[in-house]
Motif scaffolding. Structure first.
Motif, PDB file in Angstrom:
ATOM      1  N   LYS A   1       0.858  -1.185   0.000  1.00 49.14           N
ATOM      2  CA  LYS A   1       0.000   0.000   0.000  1.00 49.14           C
ATOM      3  C   LYS A   1       0.893   1.233   0.000  1.00 49.14           C
ATOM      4  N   LEU A   2       0.785   2.020  -1.035  1.00 51.31           N
ATOM      5  CA  LEU A   2       1.616   3.207  -1.181  1.00 51.31           C
ATOM      6  C   LEU A   2       0.703   4.398  -1.410  1.00 51.31           C
ATOM      7  N   SER A   3       0.731   5.366  -0.477  1.00 51.51           N
ATOM      8  CA  SER A   3      -0.212   6.486  -0.518  1.00 51.51           C
ATOM      9  C   SER A   3       0.517   7.816  -0.590  1.00 51.51           C
ATOM     10  N   LEU A   4       0.071   8.670  -1.490  1.00 48.38           N
ATOM     11  CA  LEU A   4       0.539  10.045  -1.567  1.00 48.38           C
ATOM     12  C   LEU A   4      -0.577  10.928  -1.015  1.00 48.38           C
ATOM     13  N   VAL A   5      -0.279  11.638   0.087  1.00 51.97           N
ATOM     14  CA  VAL A   5      -1.312  12.352   0.829  1.00 51.97           C
ATOM     15  C   VAL A   5      -0.894  13.807   1.029  1.00 51.97           C
ATOM     16  N   GLY A   6      -1.810  14.732   0.767  1.00 55.12           N
ATOM     17  CA  GLY A   6      -1.511  16.132   1.025  1.00 55.12           C
ATOM     18  C   GLY A   6      -2.226  17.064   0.061  1.00 55.12           C
ATOM     19  N   PRO A   7      -1.821  18.341   0.032  1.00 49.88           N
ATOM     20  CA  PRO A   7      -2.484  19.341  -0.806  1.00 49.88           C
ATOM     21  C   PRO A   7      -2.310  19.057  -2.301  1.00 49.88           C
ATOM     22  N   TYR A   8      -3.331  19.411  -3.071  1.00 55.09           N
ATOM     23  CA  TYR A   8      -3.291  19.207  -4.521  1.00 55.09           C
ATOM     24  C   TYR A   8      -3.953  20.385  -5.222  1.00 55.09           C
ATOM     25  N   ASN A   9      -3.698  20.473  -6.515  1.00 53.98           N
ATOM     26  CA  ASN A   9      -4.429  21.386  -7.399  1.00 53.98           C
ATOM     27  C   ASN A   9      -4.605  20.677  -8.730  1.00 53.98           C
ATOM     28  N   ILE A  10      -5.833  20.662  -9.245  1.00 54.29           N
ATOM     29  CA  ILE A  10      -6.099  19.957 -10.495  1.00 54.29           C
ATOM     30  C   ILE A  10      -7.017  20.778 -11.386  1.00 54.29           C
ATOM     31  N   LYS A  11      -6.780  20.677 -12.683  1.00 57.92           N
ATOM     32  CA  LYS A  11      -7.686  21.255 -13.673  1.00 57.92           C
ATOM     33  C   LYS A  11      -7.547  20.442 -14.957  1.00 57.92           C
ATOM     34  N   GLY A  12      -8.604  20.385 -15.727  1.00 55.04           N
ATOM     35  CA  GLY A  12      -8.559  19.669 -16.983  1.00 55.04           C
ATOM     36  C   GLY A  12      -9.803  18.842 -17.217  1.00 55.04           C
ATOM     37  N   LYS A  13      -9.594  17.663 -17.829  1.00 52.15           N
ATOM     38  CA  LYS A  13     -10.708  16.795 -18.193  1.00 52.15           C
ATOM     39  C   LYS A  13     -10.303  15.340 -17.972  1.00 52.15           C
ATOM     40  N   VAL A  14     -11.203  14.550 -17.388  1.00 54.64           N
ATOM     41  CA  VAL A  14     -10.979  13.130 -17.171  1.00 54.64           C
ATOM     42  C   VAL A  14     -11.992  12.361 -18.009  1.00 54.64           C
ATOM     43  N   LEU A  15     -11.481  11.682 -19.038  1.00 56.25           N
ATOM     44  CA  LEU A  15     -12.332  10.980 -19.997  1.00 56.25           C
ATOM     45  C   LEU A  15     -13.308  11.987 -20.615  1.00 56.25           C
ATOM     46  N   ILE A  16     -14.556  12.019 -20.201  1.00 54.45           N
ATOM     47  CA  ILE A  16     -15.513  12.946 -20.822  1.00 54.45           C
ATOM     48  C   ILE A  16     -15.920  14.088 -19.886  1.00 54.45           C
ATOM     49  N   LEU A  17     -15.377  14.094 -18.669  1.00 55.71           N
ATOM     50  CA  LEU A  17     -15.853  15.043 -17.660  1.00 55.71           C
ATOM     51  C   LEU A  17     -14.798  16.083 -17.300  1.00 55.71           C
ATOM     52  N   PRO A  18     -15.194  17.355 -17.189  1.00 53.79           N
ATOM     53  CA  PRO A  18     -14.257  18.377 -16.695  1.00 53.79           C
ATOM     54  C   PRO A  18     -14.004  18.171 -15.207  1.00 53.79           C
ATOM     55  N   ILE A  19     -12.799  18.565 -14.767  1.00 48.13           N
ATOM     56  CA  ILE A  19     -12.458  18.437 -13.350  1.00 48.13           C
ATOM     57  C   ILE A  19     -11.639  19.647 -12.930  1.00 48.13           C
ATOM     58  N   SER A  20     -11.900  20.148 -11.723  1.00 51.47           N
ATOM     59  CA  SER A  20     -11.111  21.238 -11.165  1.00 51.47           C
ATOM     60  C   SER A  20     -11.234  21.186  -9.654  1.00 51.47           C
TER      61      SER A  20
END
Length: 246
Positions: free
Chosen positions: A118-137
């Motif tokens: 089990k390997l986890s990356l945990v903490g603050p993030y920032n995302i923008k763009g599109k995943v498959l057919i859906l926008p994400i931010s």
């Protein structure tokens, strides 16, 4: 990442003349079984607090100053995902299984096969763009976890001279990952819209495998930078020959 590099370099300067520790004992060149046991011992016993005798920084949790996963517009997963001041958890539980290389020829290829339960990356993030057919931010906290992940880590040894001795630097390090499962969780997606955020997290986890295949190369490249720094730090502590016996 800069924080890790600073620690490694600082420890190296302090310990150039250090003697190789008595425990664990050096292995013979290319002795896969012995080297696997040594690495598993160091990970199991030293990862939680580090070990200055091997230039081994504290690995669990491992601070990750910055990691970026960026996919271009031609990908179905077209995202710019940045993690800052995160922690990587789970390295102390890794099981190393097989080693190739580590013979007398430093410049030869070296390969390490291991499993991360089990390997986890945990903490603050920032995302923008599109995943498959859906926008994400979104901007918030995230948890990205790989489960039962087989890893092949390979690199080319690069010899360099210091104080009349030959040391090894890990160069061209590459990682190939094969997780059994992957989980994503992002808080505060879509400016905190709970319904949209819950639906997106569910969508990401329902389609984890297709998403992983799209971001796999970027993710592996980011992890490779981390492990290259760790391996180079360890092998910069002593001359290459000190790690082995005839």
């Amino acid at each position: 990442m800069s924080r890790i590099i600073f620690i490694v370099v600082f420890c190296t300067v302090l310990a150039v003349q250090a003697e190789f520790p008595d425990d664990p004992k050096p292995c013979k060149y290319g002795d896969s079984g012995c080297i696997v046991k040594m690495i598993n011992y160091l990970i199991r016993e030293k990862a939680m607090q580090g070990d200055h005798e091997f230039n081994l920084v504290k690995l669990d949790p491992l601070p990750v100053a910055k990691m970026n996963i960026k996919q271009g517009a031609e990908s179905p997963v077209n995202i710019d995902l940045t993690f800052k001041d995160n922690q990587l958890l789970g390295i102390s539980k890794m099981k190393f299984r097989k080693i190739k290389g580590f013979g007398k020829d430093i410049a030869g290829g070296h390969e390490i096969l291991f499993n991360a339960g089990k390997l986890s990356l945990v903490g603050p993030y920032n995302i923008k763009g599109k995943v498959l057919i859906l926008p994400i931010s979104g901007t918030g906290k995230s948890n990205m976890t790989l489960v039962n992940c087989d890893v092949v880590l390979s690199f080319t040894g690069k010899p360099f001279e210091k104080n009349g001795e030959t040391y090894m630097e890990a160069s061209n390090l590459k990682i190939i990952t094969k997780p059994e499962r992957m989980y994503y969780y992002f808080t505060n997606l879509f400016n905190g819209d709970k319904a949209l955020g819950d639906n997106m997290n569910a969508f990401l986890n329902d389609n984890w495998e297709a998403i992983f295949q799209e971001v796999k190369q970027s993710m592996e490249s980011a992890f490779a930078d981390i492990f290259q720094t760790i391996i180079t730090g360890v092998f910069s502590k002593y001359p290459y020959a000190k790690f082995f016996e005839e």
